[in-house]
Motif scaffolding. Sequence first.
Motif, short mmCIF file in Angstrom:
data_model
loop_
_atom_site.label_atom_id
_atom_site.label_comp_id
_atom_site.label_asym_id
_atom_site.label_seq_id
_atom_site.Cartn_x
_atom_site.Cartn_y
_atom_site.Cartn_z
N ARG A 165 0.83 -1.21 0.00
CA ARG A 165 0.00 0.00 0.00
C ARG A 165 0.87 1.26 0.00
O ARG A 165 1.89 1.31 0.68
N THR A 166 0.44 2.24 -0.76
CA THR A 166 1.22 3.48 -0.85
C THR A 166 0.72 4.51 0.16
O THR A 166 1.33 5.55 0.35
N HIS A 167 -0.42 4.23 0.75
CA HIS A 167 -0.97 5.11 1.79
C HIS A 167 -1.96 4.30 2.64
O HIS A 167 -2.35 3.19 2.26
N THR A 168 -2.31 4.87 3.79
CA THR A 168 -3.25 4.13 4.66
C THR A 168 -4.70 4.43 4.28
O THR A 168 -5.62 3.96 4.95
N SER A 169 -4.89 5.18 3.18
CA SER A 169 -6.26 5.47 2.75
C SER A 169 -7.00 4.19 2.33
O SER A 169 -8.23 4.17 2.30
N ASN A 170 -6.24 3.12 2.01
CA ASN A 170 -6.91 1.85 1.66
C ASN A 170 -7.86 1.40 2.76
O ASN A 170 -8.91 0.81 2.49
N THR A 171 -7.51 1.69 4.01
CA THR A 171 -8.33 1.20 5.13
C THR A 171 -9.70 1.89 5.17
O THR A 171 -10.69 1.29 5.61
N GLN A 172 -9.75 3.14 4.69
CA GLN A 172 -11.05 3.83 4.56
C GLN A 172 -12.05 2.94 3.84
O GLN A 172 -13.19 2.80 4.26
N ILE A 173 -11.59 2.39 2.71
CA ILE A 173 -12.50 1.63 1.85
C ILE A 173 -12.99 0.37 2.59
O ILE A 173 -14.19 0.09 2.66
N THR A 205 5.47 5.92 7.80
CA THR A 205 4.27 5.68 8.62
C THR A 205 3.26 6.79 8.40
O THR A 205 3.63 7.96 8.35
N GLN A 206 2.02 6.40 8.27
CA GLN A 206 0.96 7.40 8.13
C GLN A 206 -0.15 7.11 9.12
O GLN A 206 -0.32 5.99 9.59
N VAL A 207 -0.92 8.15 9.38
CA VAL A 207 -2.20 7.93 10.06
C VAL A 207 -3.27 8.57 9.18
O VAL A 207 -3.17 9.73 8.79
N GLU A 208 -4.24 7.75 8.85
CA GLU A 208 -5.37 8.23 8.06
C GLU A 208 -6.52 8.47 9.02
O GLU A 208 -6.71 7.70 9.97
N GLY A 209 -7.28 9.53 8.79
CA GLY A 209 -8.48 9.75 9.60
C GLY A 209 -9.68 9.86 8.69
O GLY A 209 -9.57 10.38 7.57
N TYR A 245 -5.01 18.89 -4.50
CA TYR A 245 -5.78 17.88 -5.23
C TYR A 245 -5.46 16.48 -4.75
O TYR A 245 -4.29 16.09 -4.63
N PHE A 246 -6.48 15.73 -4.40
CA PHE A 246 -6.38 14.29 -4.18
C PHE A 246 -7.60 13.68 -4.86
O PHE A 246 -8.70 14.26 -4.76
N PRO A 247 -7.45 12.56 -5.53
CA PRO A 247 -8.59 12.01 -6.26
C PRO A 247 -9.76 11.64 -5.35
O PRO A 247 -10.92 11.67 -5.77
N CYS A 270 -5.82 16.70 3.31
CA CYS A 270 -7.17 16.42 3.81
C CYS A 270 -8.22 16.86 2.80
O CYS A 270 -7.88 17.42 1.74
N GLY A 271 -9.46 16.63 3.12
CA GLY A 271 -10.52 17.10 2.23
C GLY A 271 -11.85 16.43 2.57
O GLY A 271 -11.93 15.62 3.50
N MET A 272 -12.85 16.79 1.79
CA MET A 272 -14.16 16.17 1.96
C MET A 272 -14.21 14.92 1.07
O MET A 272 -13.82 14.99 -0.11
N ALA A 292 -11.74 13.52 5.43
CA ALA A 292 -10.62 12.60 5.63
C ALA A 292 -9.33 13.39 5.69
O ALA A 292 -9.26 14.52 5.20
N PHE A 293 -8.36 12.79 6.31
CA PHE A 293 -7.04 13.43 6.34
C PHE A 293 -5.97 12.36 6.43
O PHE A 293 -6.23 11.23 6.87
N GLY A 294 -4.78 12.70 6.00
CA GLY A 294 -3.67 11.76 6.08
C GLY A 294 -2.41 12.48 6.55
O GLY A 294 -2.05 13.51 6.00
N VAL A 295 -1.82 11.95 7.61
CA VAL A 295 -0.64 12.59 8.22
C VAL A 295 0.56 11.69 8.07
O VAL A 295 0.47 10.48 8.32
N1 DAH Z 1 -3.30 9.48 1.02
C1 DAH Z 1 -2.60 10.73 0.88
C2 DAH Z 1 -1.13 10.48 0.61
O1 DAH Z 1 -0.64 9.49 1.01
C3 DAH Z 1 -2.75 11.55 2.13
C4 DAH Z 1 -4.15 12.05 2.26
C5 DAH Z 1 -4.47 13.23 1.71
C6 DAH Z 1 -5.08 11.30 2.92
C7 DAH Z 1 -5.78 13.72 1.78
C8 DAH Z 1 -6.38 11.78 3.03
C9 DAH Z 1 -6.71 12.99 2.44
O2 DAH Z 1 -7.36 11.11 3.63
O3 DAH Z 1 -7.96 13.45 2.53
O4 DAH Z 1 -0.49 11.29 0.04
#
Ligand code: DAH
Length: 324
Positions: A165-173, A205-209, A245-247, A270-272, A292-295
């Motif tokens: 995985r390239t980000h923890t956003s996968n867990t959202q899904i 390491t990331q934290v997705e919210g 921009y994030f898709p 982050c974003g809606m 959502a946000f990703g740190v």
């Molecule tokens: N997934 C993004 C990244 O790895 C970080 C991110 C950006 C997560 C915006 C989010 C978001 O949930 O809303 O670069």
Amino acid sequence: MQIPKDLIKEAAKKLQSVKNKSEFYNLRSHYLGKKSFVQNAFKELKNLDGKEKIRIAKSLNLLREELTDFFESVDLKVLAVKEEPYIDVTLPVNANIGKKHPISVVMDLILDYFHNLNYSSYFGNEIESDYYNFEALNFPQNHPARQMHDTFYLNKSLNDKCLLRTHTSNTQIHMMLNKSAPIYMLSPGRVYRCDHDMTHLPMFTQVEGLAVDQNISFSDLKGTIIGFIDYFFNQSVDVRFRPSYFPFTEPSAEVDIRFGKKGWLEILGCGMVHPNVLRNCNIDARKYRGFAFGVGVERLAMLYYGVEDIREFYASNSEFLNQI
Ligand code: DAH
């Protein structure tokens, strides 16, 4: 036959100069071994007669018993300590005791804040399919945004491409597919990108919210993020939301903080939640909205500890880690 009176006293005196176990065994055999006075005297008994034989035999038995007791009463542990170089067990401990890794400290700070707001954590999968890492997050095949992620692909599985995985956003899904709204979740964990320099690592390491609820608005997102940043740095920090921009989010923003002489520094995205993402997860996009946000945890840790080179965190250099 004369039986020496002070044999025990003599043995006790000699014992004082014994330094180790082997000297101790030598001493004991001197008094109780085959060639000892006692054993020789027993052999001599046959030359005595009658009452004399009985008297001497009794005394010898008594003496042997006393000597045996005496040697048995010696604490060999004390001798073992004498043998070792002297260790003063009362000195203060000067060892390197392990402690939490800085990345764990920062991670715990992040999680603490959101757990107090009732978010739950899910770790998710580090080996993921293309669908959860990209497709369901509104990155269609050949979408240019995929190039932002230098993906490590694994062997092609039967139906779907496998990747780290390239980000923890996968867990959202996964969470949106498995739970019904409202959802307040975090996904802490490791992510992988083919990248390596002073500010990037192939594993980080990331934290997705993610918050999905009715009537969620961008101002909820702003309030949550600003509250978190003030908590994290333990002071009121200047924060700026910059359009980005994030898709998977629309609108999207990157968040910068003003950091001393360094000026504005980006710390998270982050974003809606994009309605396409909600729809991909069977959530009614007319009824629910989400933010959502990703740190990046290493990035926060670098600011928190004033570390310039991200690679320091994983060099296993105990001097650096202790200093932190
Ligand atoms: N997934 C993004 C990244 O790895 C970080 C991110 C950006 C997560 C915006 C989010 C978001 O949930 O809303 O670069």
